[in-house]
Design a protein around this motif. Sequence first.
Motif, PDB file in Angstrom:
ATOM      1  N   LYS A 287       0.832  -1.210   0.000  1.00 16.07           N
ATOM      2  CA  LYS A 287       0.000   0.000   0.000  1.00 16.07           C
ATOM      3  C   LYS A 287       0.862   1.254   0.000  1.00 16.07           C
ATOM      4  O   LYS A 287       0.561   2.221  -0.703  1.00 16.07           O
ATOM      5  CB  LYS A 287      -0.949  -0.014   1.194  1.00 16.07           C
ATOM      6  CG  LYS A 287      -2.048  -1.045   1.058  1.00 16.07           C
ATOM      7  CD  LYS A 287      -2.943  -1.065   2.278  1.00 16.07           C
ATOM      8  CE  LYS A 287      -4.016  -2.138   2.132  1.00 16.07           C
ATOM      9  NZ  LYS A 287      -4.845  -2.246   3.328  1.00 16.07           N
ATOM     10  N   ASP A 288       1.943   1.253   0.778  1.00 18.88           N
ATOM     11  CA  ASP A 288       2.867   2.393   0.792  1.00 18.88           C
ATOM     12  C   ASP A 288       3.488   2.609  -0.589  1.00 18.88           C
ATOM     13  O   ASP A 288       3.593   3.742  -1.069  1.00 18.88           O
ATOM     14  CB  ASP A 288       3.983   2.187   1.816  1.00 18.88           C
ATOM     15  CG  ASP A 288       3.555   2.418   3.251  1.00 18.88           C
ATOM     16  OD1 ASP A 288       2.401   2.867   3.482  1.00 18.88           O
ATOM     17  OD2 ASP A 288       4.371   2.148   4.154  1.00 18.88           O
ATOM     18  N   MET A 289       3.915   1.525  -1.215  1.00 17.98           N
ATOM     19  CA  MET A 289       4.515   1.617  -2.545  1.00 17.98           C
ATOM     20  C   MET A 289       3.508   2.161  -3.548  1.00 17.98           C
ATOM     21  O   MET A 289       3.831   3.044  -4.344  1.00 17.98           O
ATOM     22  CB  MET A 289       5.009   0.228  -2.999  1.00 17.98           C
ATOM     23  CG  MET A 289       6.189  -0.281  -2.207  1.00 17.98           C
ATOM     24  SD  MET A 289       6.547  -2.055  -2.379  1.00 17.98           S
ATOM     25  CE  MET A 289       6.111  -2.474  -4.029  1.00 17.98           C
ATOM     26  N   TYR A 290       2.286   1.647  -3.489  1.00 17.00           N
ATOM     27  CA  TYR A 290       1.240   2.078  -4.415  1.00 17.00           C
ATOM     28  C   TYR A 290       0.974   3.575  -4.260  1.00 17.00           C
ATOM     29  O   TYR A 290       0.934   4.314  -5.252  1.00 17.00           O
ATOM     30  CB  TYR A 290      -0.045   1.267  -4.170  1.00 17.00           C
ATOM     31  CG  TYR A 290      -1.146   1.619  -5.130  1.00 17.00           C
ATOM     32  CD1 TYR A 290      -1.238   0.987  -6.368  1.00 17.00           C
ATOM     33  CD2 TYR A 290      -2.100   2.582  -4.811  1.00 17.00           C
ATOM     34  CE1 TYR A 290      -2.241   1.305  -7.258  1.00 17.00           C
ATOM     35  CE2 TYR A 290      -3.102   2.914  -5.697  1.00 17.00           C
ATOM     36  CZ  TYR A 290      -3.174   2.275  -6.915  1.00 17.00           C
ATOM     37  OH  TYR A 290      -4.162   2.605  -7.804  1.00 17.00           O
ATOM     38  N   MET A 291       0.799   4.025  -3.022  1.00 19.77           N
ATOM     39  CA  MET A 291       0.517   5.439  -2.785  1.00 19.77           C
ATOM     40  C   MET A 291       1.687   6.323  -3.212  1.00 19.77           C
ATOM     41  O   MET A 291       1.483   7.399  -3.771  1.00 19.77           O
ATOM     42  CB  MET A 291       0.155   5.687  -1.316  1.00 19.77           C
ATOM     43  CG  MET A 291      -1.186   5.098  -0.911  1.00 19.77           C
ATOM     44  SD  MET A 291      -2.570   5.557  -1.976  1.00 19.77           S
ATOM     45  CE  MET A 291      -2.593   7.330  -1.783  1.00 19.77           C
ATOM     46  N   HIS A 292       2.910   5.881  -2.964  1.00 18.31           N
ATOM     47  CA  HIS A 292       4.083   6.653  -3.375  1.00 18.31           C
ATOM     48  C   HIS A 292       4.097   6.833  -4.891  1.00 18.31           C
ATOM     49  O   HIS A 292       4.244   7.956  -5.383  1.00 18.31           O
ATOM     50  CB  HIS A 292       5.366   5.958  -2.914  1.00 18.31           C
ATOM     51  CG  HIS A 292       6.607   6.644  -3.373  1.00 18.31           C
ATOM     52  ND1 HIS A 292       7.143   7.728  -2.721  1.00 18.31           N
ATOM     53  CD2 HIS A 292       7.417   6.401  -4.450  1.00 18.31           C
ATOM     54  CE1 HIS A 292       8.215   8.140  -3.375  1.00 18.31           C
ATOM     55  NE2 HIS A 292       8.407   7.338  -4.415  1.00 18.31           N
ATOM     56  N   LEU A 293       3.957   5.722  -5.618  1.00 20.02           N
ATOM     57  CA  LEU A 293       3.996   5.794  -7.081  1.00 20.02           C
ATOM     58  C   LEU A 293       2.818   6.583  -7.638  1.00 20.02           C
ATOM     59  O   LEU A 293       2.971   7.340  -8.609  1.00 20.02           O
ATOM     60  CB  LEU A 293       4.050   4.388  -7.684  1.00 20.02           C
ATOM     61  CG  LEU A 293       5.329   3.605  -7.392  1.00 20.02           C
ATOM     62  CD1 LEU A 293       5.210   2.175  -7.889  1.00 20.02           C
ATOM     63  CD2 LEU A 293       6.552   4.295  -7.999  1.00 20.02           C
ATOM     64  N   LYS A 294       1.664   6.449  -7.008  1.00 20.42           N
ATOM     65  CA  LYS A 294       0.479   7.192  -7.458  1.00 20.42           C
ATOM     66  C   LYS A 294       0.666   8.687  -7.200  1.00 20.42           C
ATOM     67  O   LYS A 294       0.382   9.515  -8.082  1.00 20.42           O
ATOM     68  CB  LYS A 294      -0.767   6.683  -6.749  1.00 20.42           C
ATOM     69  CG  LYS A 294      -2.040   7.296  -7.265  1.00 20.42           C
ATOM     70  CD  LYS A 294      -3.266   6.657  -6.667  1.00 20.42           C
ATOM     71  CE  LYS A 294      -4.486   7.314  -7.280  1.00 20.42           C
ATOM     72  NZ  LYS A 294      -5.710   6.722  -6.802  1.00 20.42           N
TER      73      LYS A 294
END
Length: 85
Positions: free
Chosen positions: A73-80
Amino acid sequence: MGKKEKLIERFKTLPKDFTFEETIQLFGYFGYVKHNKGASSGSRIRFKNEGTGAFINLHRPHPGSIMKEWMMKDMYMHLKNKGLI
């Protein structure tokens, strides 16, 4: 659809079996390089985009290589938030 696009699409579904090796490859596609934070960093890993200076700190999963749900989830939010996905 190429290998890069397939991995990005797979990541967007936040799969429960996404590996650390896939994480390295995914961030590499977006210009991020893996850095250890130092000799005493343990499992902490920083992925830094040398062009933009953006970075994200993650923990290398252990004992296996499957990424934890909260890391995904952290990775997804960062990339988004960076407009990459």
